[in-house]
Design an enzyme around this catalytic site. Structure first.
Site, mmCIF file in Angstrom:
data_model
loop_
_atom_site.group_PDB
_atom_site.id
_atom_site.type_symbol
_atom_site.label_atom_id
_atom_site.label_comp_id
_atom_site.label_asym_id
_atom_site.label_seq_id
_atom_site.Cartn_x
_atom_site.Cartn_y
_atom_site.Cartn_z
ATOM 1 N N HIS A 164 0.852 -1.184 0.000
ATOM 2 C CA HIS A 164 0.000 0.000 0.000
ATOM 3 C C HIS A 164 0.888 1.234 0.000
ATOM 4 O O HIS A 164 1.604 1.486 0.972
ATOM 5 C CB HIS A 164 -0.920 0.010 1.218
ATOM 6 N N CYS A 199 8.916 0.252 15.131
ATOM 7 C CA CYS A 199 9.819 -0.832 14.750
ATOM 8 C C CYS A 199 10.594 -0.594 13.454
ATOM 9 O O CYS A 199 11.822 -0.604 13.464
ATOM 10 C CB CYS A 199 9.044 -2.146 14.654
HETATM 11 P P1 NAD Z 1 7.468 0.122 25.046
HETATM 12 O O1 NAD Z 1 8.352 1.305 25.180
HETATM 13 O O2 NAD Z 1 6.022 0.304 24.756
HETATM 14 O O3 NAD Z 1 7.546 -0.751 26.398
HETATM 15 C C1 NAD Z 1 8.691 -0.982 27.130
HETATM 16 C C2 NAD Z 1 8.308 -0.943 28.608
HETATM 17 O O4 NAD Z 1 9.367 -1.448 29.405
HETATM 18 C C3 NAD Z 1 8.031 0.475 29.116
HETATM 19 O O5 NAD Z 1 6.723 0.497 29.683
HETATM 20 C C4 NAD Z 1 9.106 0.706 30.194
HETATM 21 O O6 NAD Z 1 8.652 1.508 31.254
HETATM 22 C C5 NAD Z 1 9.414 -0.704 30.617
HETATM 23 N N1 NAD Z 1 10.744 -0.920 31.216
HETATM 24 C C6 NAD Z 1 11.942 -0.468 30.788
HETATM 25 N N2 NAD Z 1 12.931 -0.941 31.586
HETATM 26 C C7 NAD Z 1 12.341 -1.707 32.546
HETATM 27 C C8 NAD Z 1 12.827 -2.466 33.625
HETATM 28 N N3 NAD Z 1 14.134 -2.546 33.902
HETATM 29 N N4 NAD Z 1 11.933 -3.137 34.388
HETATM 30 C C9 NAD Z 1 10.614 -3.071 34.122
HETATM 31 N N5 NAD Z 1 10.087 -2.362 33.100
HETATM 32 C C10 NAD Z 1 10.945 -1.696 32.310
HETATM 33 O O7 NAD Z 1 8.160 -0.803 23.965
HETATM 34 P P2 NAD Z 1 7.453 -1.884 22.994
HETATM 35 O O8 NAD Z 1 6.846 -1.210 21.831
HETATM 36 O O9 NAD Z 1 6.643 -2.817 23.829
HETATM 37 O O10 NAD Z 1 8.742 -2.665 22.454
HETATM 38 C C11 NAD Z 1 9.500 -3.525 23.286
HETATM 39 C C12 NAD Z 1 10.436 -4.343 22.411
HETATM 40 O O11 NAD Z 1 9.665 -5.191 21.550
HETATM 41 C C13 NAD Z 1 11.333 -3.511 21.487
HETATM 42 O O12 NAD Z 1 12.565 -4.154 21.364
HETATM 43 C C14 NAD Z 1 10.601 -3.551 20.161
HETATM 44 O O13 NAD Z 1 11.472 -3.401 19.065
HETATM 45 C C15 NAD Z 1 10.016 -4.958 20.187
HETATM 46 N N6 NAD Z 1 8.823 -5.109 19.359
HETATM 47 C C16 NAD Z 1 7.861 -4.142 19.368
HETATM 48 C C17 NAD Z 1 6.707 -4.331 18.605
HETATM 49 C C18 NAD Z 1 5.630 -3.265 18.578
HETATM 50 O O14 NAD Z 1 4.758 -3.349 17.711
HETATM 51 N N7 NAD Z 1 5.632 -2.297 19.486
HETATM 52 C C19 NAD Z 1 6.546 -5.492 17.839
HETATM 53 C C20 NAD Z 1 7.534 -6.462 17.883
HETATM 54 C C21 NAD Z 1 8.670 -6.261 18.637
#
Ligand code: NAD
Length: 440
Positions: free
Chosen positions: A254, A263
């Site tokens: 798209h 990401c």
């Molecule tokens: P996010 O920022 O929404 O969430 C991360 C959370 O971790 C935050 O709420 C933060 O406060 C918490 N955190 C950080 N350090 C901490 C600790 N020591 N103890 C407890 N909590 C802690 O991030 P996200 O979008 O969920 O992404 C997380 C990972 O997953 C990344 O590596 C991302 O690339 C991967 N990922 C994301 C997606 C997506 O669609 N968002 C999809 C696949 C993979």
């Protein structure tokens, strides 16, 4: 079975709620006190369809908890999943692993039994091995083992993606880790979701390769859209014409304003760096990053041109702010450079998004107006720019737009409107990669 998930963001909270739904006892450990307080009150800090119900039901059943301390969360847990953020490091684009290693260190120090540490965060190749070395150094007596279990869910359809995945990838060299993860994902065997067991590096790279490929597919169709505009072709038809070829597939074809989100931008940058450092640079991914950055930066000029080359004093309604529909995520959203560019050029921007306005406000320039609904945004507007294709915008009829707007200019960055209907209603219509309709 009990597990802990470190990080209660988009991935941690969804994975935690879904594992709990599988019948596992899950402790989601969230460091951000305000987020944890919300979760304890049954409120969800993010917008993800269906997540509120899933969290509420599993919390009520006692399978999903949000403990105050990590120690409490990992007590008796067979595995600790790291689901913290891995943003792009400022300056060089490497994945910033500060949160990952901080979380791993906390887990390792708090453990009193040999749980498996599983990375669900997207982490560069070699991270799992570094985590194993750190755990061995800090707590040699525990025999902690590691696995990489990258997550492929998409925001907006995260629960279905997690519950009915195309595949699950697990990278590990530990038989115990394999056994724990096999047990955890057992409900998926029943629906015959393939579980691909690999080595650590392979699993880590698989996630970057998947995102790199999808980002490349979007960027490819965006370039074809540019070509369509030059030669009078329609990119929607080209996409259909190629997408029906089973070797190509219709998804991610798209054309639009360039990819954003939490990401693709950071993962393409990180893949570029990983490949460079490994001595196997990816010219394709480097081009994807460049082309996409240029595309997002060019959207304001596209709108200004559609408005006759000058937007000073014009009221421009921007519909959709989130990087895609069904999420409130504003990370790297194409709306951000677009709106900044329009404001810098002198336009009065009035924006509406069903879920992302709170997150967008601090990221947008002063003076941007936020409307309570699409009708209020469109009222008296000189131009409509559709940036995010929420379903509620798809049903906006040209006649209704004509009643609300002062001038009839539509810039449709997602090709959701029908150019013929726009023409019939007297609009100047500019889609992406399709012939523009000039007002009669
Ligand atoms: P996010 O920022 O929404 O969430 C991360 C959370 O971790 C935050 O709420 C933060 O406060 C918490 N955190 C950080 N350090 C901490 C600790 N020591 N103890 C407890 N909590 C802690 O991030 P996200 O979008 O969920 O992404 C997380 C990972 O997953 C990344 O590596 C991302 O690339 C991967 N990922 C994301 C997606 C997506 O669609 N968002 C999809 C696949 C993979």
């Amino acid at each position: 079975m009990k597990i802990a998930i470190i990080g209660g963001g988009y991935v941690g909270l969804v994975s935690g709620a879904c594992f709990a739904e599988f019948g596992v006892t899950v402790a989601v450990v969230e460091a951000h006190e305000a987020k944890r307080a919300m979760l304890l009150e049954g409120r969800i800090p993010i917008y993800e369809p269906g997540l509120d119900r899933l969290v509420a039901e599993n919390a009520a059943a006692g399978r999903l908890t949000f403990p105050a301390t990590l120690e409490e969360g990992i007590a008796e847990a067979e595995a600790a999943f790291i689901a913290v953020g891995t943003p792009a490091r400022r300056g060089d684009g490497h994945a910033d692993l500060t949160f990952v290693f901080a979380a791993v260190e906390q887990v390792v120090m708090a453990l009193d039994h040999p749980a498996i540490i599983v990375t669900k965060s997207t982490v560069p190749v070699g991270t799992g091995r570094k985590i194993a070395a750190l755990a061995r150094r800090l707590r040699p007596e525990l025999g902690i083992e590691v696995a990489a279990n990258p997550e492929f869910l998409r925001e907006g359809s995260a629960i279905t993606d997690f519950m009915r995945p195309d595949r699950v990838v697990v990278g590990t060299e530990s038989e115990r880790a394999r056994e724990v993860l096999r047990r955890l994902y057992r409900p998926l065997y029943l629906i015959e979701a393939p579980i691909v067991f690999t080595g650590l590096e392979t699993a880590e790279l698989t996630k970057y390769a998947a995102n790199g490929f999808l980002a490349m597919k979007i960027t490819f169709i965006n370039e074809i859209a540019n070509l369509c505009e030059q030669v009078g072709a329609d990119v929607n038809d080209v996409a259909r014409g190629i997408g029906l070829d089973g070797r190509i597939g219709k998804k991610f074809l798209h054309a639009g304003p360039g990819f954003g989100g939490s990401c693709f931008p950071k993962d393409t940058l990180a893949l570029m760096r990983i490949a460079e450092e490994a001595g196997a640079p990816s010219r394709l991914i480097a081009a994807v990053v460049d082309v996409n950055d240029e595309r997002k930066a060019a959207m304001a000029a596209r709108v200004i041109a559609a408005c006759g080359g000058d937007v000073r004093g014009l009221r421009i309604a921007v519909l959709g702010l989130a990087f895609k529909p069904e999420t409130d995520d504003m990370r790297e959203a194409p709306s951000l450079p677009l709106i900044s560019g329009l404001v810098a050029a002198g336009a009065a921007v009035v924006a509406f998004d069903p879920e992302a306005m709170a997150g967008a406000k601090p990221l947008l320039p002063e003076g941007v107006e936020f409307a309570p609904d699409s009708g209020a945004a469109l009222y008296g507007a000189d131009a409509l720019v559709l940036v995010t294709e929420w379903n509620e915008f798809r049903s906006l009829a040209p006649a209704r737009l004509g009643q609300l707007m002062r001038q009839k200019i539509v810039v449709d960055l997602r090709n959701v409107f029908d150019p013929a209907a726009m023409r019939a209603a007297g609009f100047a219509y500019h889609g992406i990669g399709r012939p523009a309709v000039v007002a009669a």
